[in-house]
Each structure stands twice: as C-alpha cells, then as structure tokens.
Design an enzyme around this catalytic site. Structure first.
Site, PDB file in Angstrom:
ATOM      1  N   HIS A   1       1.297   5.127  -2.668  1.00 28.34           N
ATOM      2  CA  HIS A   1       1.624   6.530  -2.382  1.00 28.34           C
ATOM      3  C   HIS A   1       2.807   7.089  -3.160  1.00 28.34           C
ATOM      4  O   HIS A   1       2.846   8.287  -3.428  1.00 28.34           O
ATOM      5  CB  HIS A   1       1.947   6.699  -0.893  1.00 28.34           C
TER       6      HIS A   1
ATOM      7  N   HIS B   1       0.835  -1.208   0.000  1.00 28.78           N
ATOM      8  CA  HIS B   1       0.000   0.000   0.000  1.00 28.78           C
ATOM      9  C   HIS B   1       0.871   1.260   0.000  1.00 28.78           C
ATOM     10  O   HIS B   1       0.667   2.177  -0.796  1.00 28.78           O
ATOM     11  CB  HIS B   1      -0.946   0.015   1.206  1.00 28.78           C
TER      12      HIS B   1
ATOM     13  N   SER C   1      -4.057   0.929  -4.520  1.00 30.45           N
ATOM     14  CA  SER C   1      -3.463  -0.322  -4.034  1.00 30.45           C
ATOM     15  C   SER C   1      -4.517  -1.400  -3.802  1.00 30.45           C
ATOM     16  O   SER C   1      -4.203  -2.466  -3.287  1.00 30.45           O
ATOM     17  CB  SER C   1      -2.658  -0.062  -2.752  1.00 30.45           C
TER      18      SER C   1
ATOM     19  N   GLU D   1      -5.664   9.527   0.151  1.00 34.52           N
ATOM     20  CA  GLU D   1      -6.027   8.100   0.191  1.00 34.52           C
ATOM     21  C   GLU D   1      -7.123   7.708  -0.811  1.00 34.52           C
ATOM     22  O   GLU D   1      -7.041   6.652  -1.426  1.00 34.52           O
ATOM     23  CB  GLU D   1      -6.484   7.688   1.598  1.00 34.52           C
TER      24      GLU D   1
HETATM   25 FE    FE Z   1      -2.005   5.291   2.940  1.00 35.31          FE
END
Ligand code: FE
Ligand code: PHE
Length: 280
Positions: free
Chosen positions: A141, A136, A201, A182
């Site tokens: 990111h 993730h 993700s 997010e």
């Molecule tokens: Fe995150």
C-alpha cells in the site's frame, strides 16, 4: 483497553494481533523491539522476491516510489518512512495490531493516516497469508501513497466511508476499495499493470492478474464495481481497469448518495460473473 471485535470477511478465525496494545483509535506503537532476526529475514526475503517481479507487471508509479520505503534488508521503522512520506504527500503511517473496524479505519484515512499492521507472517505463511501483515500493508500500500493523486484518492475514500457508514452503504463502498486499492489494474502506455496492494504483495497473483487469460478485465465503472461481490481467499476472477489515477480520482468526486440509493435492491454480480456485453 477494550476494543470492539473486528469482523472481516467470512473467516471465523479471530484476528491474531494483540488489540490490548491499541488505543481508542486502534493505533499502537510499532513494537520494533519485538521483531526477531527471523522476522527481519522474512521481510528481506519477501521484499527481494516481490521487487524482482515488478518490471512489466507493476505500475510505474509504484516502481518509482518503492525505494522510498527505505530499508529492504530489515523491517523499516514507520517513523523513518514517515519523514519521507509526510514530505511527499502529507500522509503518515500509524501502527495497528491488525484489521480494525470500519469507522476508525475510515477516520484514519480521512485524516491522511494509513494504518499498517506491525507484525509479520511466519515462515510457513511465506507464500500466502489470510489477513494483512506488515509486508502486505507496507510493501503493497505505501509506495502509492507517495503519488499525490493516488494519495488524495485514498483520503477521499476515507471521507466517503464515513458518509457511507451513515447511509448503510459500506458494503457497496468496500467493493470499490477492493477492486481499486486492493486489486486494481491500470492501462499504461507500455501495457496493462497492477496498482492494487493485494496484487503487488502477492507473488502468485501479480503475474496472474496482468497476464493470465483466465480472469475477465473490465473497465472500471462505479455501479458495476459496487454491485460485484468478491472472494478474499482465491485469485480474483474479475479485475477492473483504470486509465489513470486522475480518472479514478475524478470518477469518485461526485456525491455517491444517489448512486447508493439507485443500487439498493439491484441484483449483485458474483465475483466470477461474466459481462461480455460491457465495453468501455
Ligand atoms: Fe490491504
Ligand atoms: N465521492 C464519494 C461520496 O460522495 C466518496 C468516495 C470517494 C468514494 C473516493 C470512493 C472513493 O460518497
């Protein structure tokens, strides 16, 4: 060394990372020797499945930057990613044992250091994991940290976090993080795309967030977003859409203190509350 326990969401489960490895700033060395062949294989399979899903669903900036992560067959070494990342935007990755408390988190971001969890999920968690792992954090990111405008937004968020902490406004600010960094969506010339790491993700939420008729999609609006609660264990029922990273950056340039002041005591919106009247 002893560190404060990390509080996250509604989960009662203690975080799984070994915080004894972390320093006062919560960073640690990436424990590369600890990865097993099975761990590398998990990374390879996650990367493969997820990268195949991206066309038509992920923002172009994300797709363009993804190869900068380097190896796709094995877990990358942060040092190696850092050579490219630092050159691109002066950001660098630092390893952490897992989620960390607000102030050290904001402090790292304000200094253009992005904390990446160094352990990977088990094969049983291949499709879904409650807390962030290296897949993730890295895959979700890091590609957009290669984008100069987005990279500056994340630093500014860290600075804003330190300020919000002093004002008791972290909950409001964290909703902006949630609904942008997010779970953000962006309107591109080709159509709606995802840029939020929690979406990028996730093999289930990536197509859902962009294509499903079920969730509502509202134009990002600071006050509405900061009043909207979120759920950490289901697909989102509300997404907020931006037109460009520049718009996101410009929207968050102002001093938030008066906004926090004005929003305190105002009712919140439930994560799935419909807002039929709100238009761009
Ligand atoms: Fe995150
Ligand atoms: N500009 C905000 C403030 O003054 C901080 C912020 C920046 C918040 C970027 C979110 C994103 O508090």
């Amino acid at each position: 060394m002893a560190v404060e326990p990390v509080v996250y969401g509604a989960s009662e489960r203690p975080p799984r990372g070994d915080y004894a490895r972390a320093g006062a700033d919560y960073t640690c060395a990436q424990n590369y020797a600890a990865y097993t062949e099975a761990d590398h294989d998990t990374y390879r399979r996650l990367y493969e499945r997820q990268s195949r899903l991206l066309p038509g669903l992920a923002s172009q900036a994300f797709i363009d930057a993804l190869p900068s992560l380097g190896e796709r067959d094995r877990i990358p070494r942060f040092e190696e990613v850092n050579e490219r990342l630092y050159q691109a935007t002066r950001w660098e990755l630092v390893a952490v044992p897992g989620l960390i408390p607000e102030v050290p988190f904001f402090t790292l971001l304000a200094n253009r250091k992005f904390p990446v969890t160094d352990w990977i999920r088990t094969p049983e968690e291949f499709d879904y994991i409650v807390e962030p792992d290296i897949f993730h954090d890295l895959f979700g990111h890091v590609p957009l940290l290669f984008n100069p405008v987005f990279a500056d937004y994340v630093q500014r968020y860290g600075q804003g976090g330190l300020k919000a902490h002093g004002l008791g406004a972290c909950e409001m600010l964290s909703r902006l993080y949630w609904y942008t960094i997010e779970f953000g969506l962006i309107r591109e010339s080709e159509g709606l795309r995802a840029y939020g790491a929690g979406i990028l993700s996730s093999s289930g939420e990536l197509p859902y967030s962009v294509q499903s008729p079920e969730p509502q999609r509202l134009p990002l609006q600071l006050a509405r977003t900061m009043r909207t609660r979120y759920k950490i264990d289901t697909f989102q029922q509300t997404y907020f859409v931006i037109d460009s990273f520049q718009q996101l950056f410009d929207m968050t340039a102002a001093d938030f203190s008066p906004i926090y002041q004005a929003l305190k005591g105002q009712p919140e919106f439930a994560a799935n509350e419909r807002e039929e009247a709100l238009t761009a």
